[in-house]
Write a protein that holds these residues in place. Structure first.
Motif, short mmCIF file in Angstrom:
data_model
loop_
_atom_site.label_atom_id
_atom_site.label_comp_id
_atom_site.label_asym_id
_atom_site.label_seq_id
_atom_site.Cartn_x
_atom_site.Cartn_y
_atom_site.Cartn_z
N LEU A 1 0.85 -1.31 -0.16
CA LEU A 1 0.05 -0.01 -0.17
C LEU A 1 0.90 1.29 0.06
CD1 LEU A 1 -2.70 -1.16 2.33
CD2 LEU A 1 -3.26 -0.54 0.06
N CYS A 2 2.09 1.23 0.64
CA CYS A 2 3.07 2.23 0.90
C CYS A 2 3.20 2.71 -0.81
CB CYS A 2 4.02 2.18 1.66
SG CYS A 2 5.15 3.57 1.82
N GLU A 3 3.82 1.34 -1.41
CA GLU A 3 4.36 1.61 -2.69
C GLU A 3 3.09 2.07 -3.62
OE1 GLU A 3 6.98 -1.18 -6.05
OE2 GLU A 3 5.85 -2.14 -4.50
N ALA A 4 2.00 1.46 -3.79
CA ALA A 4 1.11 2.16 -4.35
C ALA A 4 0.83 3.57 -4.31
CB ALA A 4 -0.44 1.32 -4.10
N LEU A 5 0.73 4.21 -2.95
CA LEU A 5 0.59 5.46 -2.60
C LEU A 5 1.62 6.43 -3.30
CD1 LEU A 5 -0.98 7.45 -1.00
CD2 LEU A 5 0.52 7.09 0.64
N ALA A 6 2.95 5.67 -3.30
CA ALA A 6 3.86 6.71 -4.19
C ALA A 6 3.57 6.59 -5.74
CB ALA A 6 5.38 6.01 -3.67
N GLN A 7 3.12 5.42 -6.08
CA GLN A 7 3.07 5.69 -7.51
C GLN A 7 1.72 6.27 -7.96
OE1 GLN A 7 2.28 1.20 -8.30
NE2 GLN A 7 4.52 1.06 -8.60
N GLU A 8 0.78 6.30 -7.31
CA GLU A 8 -0.55 7.10 -7.27
C GLU A 8 -0.24 8.55 -7.42
OE1 GLU A 8 -3.35 5.45 -4.65
OE2 GLU A 8 -3.42 3.54 -5.76
N THR A 9 0.60 9.06 -6.20
CA THR A 9 0.56 10.39 -6.09
C THR A 9 1.97 11.02 -6.94
OG1 THR A 9 1.92 10.13 -4.14
CG2 THR A 9 -0.41 10.23 -3.58
N GLY A 10 2.91 10.19 -7.17
CA GLY A 10 3.95 10.56 -7.59
C GLY A 10 4.97 11.16 -6.66
N LEU A 11 4.80 11.19 -5.30
CA LEU A 11 5.39 11.46 -4.54
C LEU A 11 5.92 10.59 -3.61
CD1 LEU A 11 2.66 14.08 -2.96
CD2 LEU A 11 4.72 14.52 -4.40
N ASN A 12 6.99 10.61 -2.59
CA ASN A 12 7.63 9.71 -1.83
C ASN A 12 6.56 9.38 -0.93
OD1 ASN A 12 10.13 9.94 -3.53
ND2 ASN A 12 10.87 11.39 -2.06
N ALA A 13 6.68 8.05 -0.40
CA ALA A 13 5.84 7.51 0.50
C ALA A 13 6.31 7.05 1.75
CB ALA A 13 4.72 6.57 -0.18
N TYR A 14 6.06 7.00 2.81
CA TYR A 14 6.94 6.32 3.90
C TYR A 14 6.06 5.78 5.05
CZ TYR A 14 9.90 10.16 2.17
OH TYR A 14 10.74 10.85 1.39
N VAL A 15 6.53 4.86 5.61
CA VAL A 15 5.77 4.29 6.81
C VAL A 15 6.93 4.18 7.74
CG1 VAL A 15 4.46 2.32 8.12
CG2 VAL A 15 4.06 2.80 5.68
#
Length: 259
Positions: free
Chosen positions: A93-107
């Motif tokens: 889900l973190c990787e998908a969030l990065a792909q969908e937004t184009g931004l860096n995603a972190y947990v």
């Protein structure tokens, strides 16, 4: 504690310091003499520790006879992550969030009293060339850290952080009263924002992740350049982060998610 136990403890502590010196270095590898200057154990002791760590794969020697962290460190780190239910449920889900937004995603989650990254994925709009996994993040100046403290009282936060909040720049929150105001706003809307509190020109939006007992156990975020995120829309990004946090919370056993 026997003398042998004390000696064993001291040896382990020194070995850990050597690994820490190699890990914190700004270069890919270090000479034994450079390691010794950092740990200050003496040349013979430092070389003996490096040789022992090399034998277990925790340290490797380069072609030019310098030292670096070994592949066994990566294997053990991977095993730790793969045994972590939060990592297993949040990675995709973190990787998908990065792909969908184009931004860096972190947990992040708290380990031994410090919030550390357990996931990070790059977005096409915010490329980076390094991983953050295992590194610590500020508790009071980051959106992710503030999310971890949403369920705490101001007194509990003071006990955890101390009376003085260390500033990173002029935008960092300076007082517990202001921190409380920000966290209360986060409770109201479900997410926290870090507006250039650590780095100028950077914005971060984070939401808390809850486990099966409904306790906050982690947080997930997106971050990038301030201008880029404002162009996309803070409200829209916040909804995407909240949705990811909800899905991870449900996967961890929380019925109904955070909304």
């Amino acid at each position: 504690m026997t003398n042998m136990a004390v000696e064993t403890y001291q040896t382990i502590a020194k070995a850990a310091k050597v690994l820490e010196a190699l890990g914190n270095a700004d270069v890919d590898s270090m000479r034994a003499a450079d390691v010794e200057r950092v740990v200050n154990f003496g040349a013979s002791t430092t070389v003996r520790l490096l040789t022992s760590l090399e034998a277990y794969g925790l340290v490797t020697r380069t072609d030019d006879q310098q030292y670096a962290l070994g592949a066994e460190i990566l294997r053990l780190s991977s095993q730790k992550l793969n045994h972590d239910p939060l990592f297993r449920e949040s990675r995709v889900l973190c990787e998908a969030l990065a792909q969908e937004t184009g931004l860096n995603a972190y947990v992040i989650k708290e380990e031994n009293g410090a919030p550390v990254y357990i996931c990070n994925f790059e977005g096409r709009l915010s490329p980076k060339n390094r991983t953050l996994i295992g590194l610590a993040v500020s508790m009071h100046a980051s959106a992710m850290g503030k999310c971890l403290m949403m369920d705490m009282t101001e007194e509990e936060r003071r006990a955890k952080l101390g009376d003085e909040l260390v500033p990173f720049n002029s935008k960092t929150v300076r007082t517990h009263e202001e921190l409380t105001r920000q966290i209360e706003e986060g409770r109201r809307c479900g997410y926290c924002i870090e507006d250039q509190e650590v780095s100028f020109g950077r914005l971060c939006i984070a939401a808390p992740i809850r486990d099966a007992s409904e306790k906050i156990c982690a947080s997930i975020s997106v971050a990038g350049r301030l201008s880029t995120m404002r162009k996309i829309g803070v409200d829209e990004l916040a909804e995407q982060v909240l949705e990811a946090a909800d899905r991870i919370s449900v996967n961890l056993g929380m019925i109904g998610g955070n909304h």
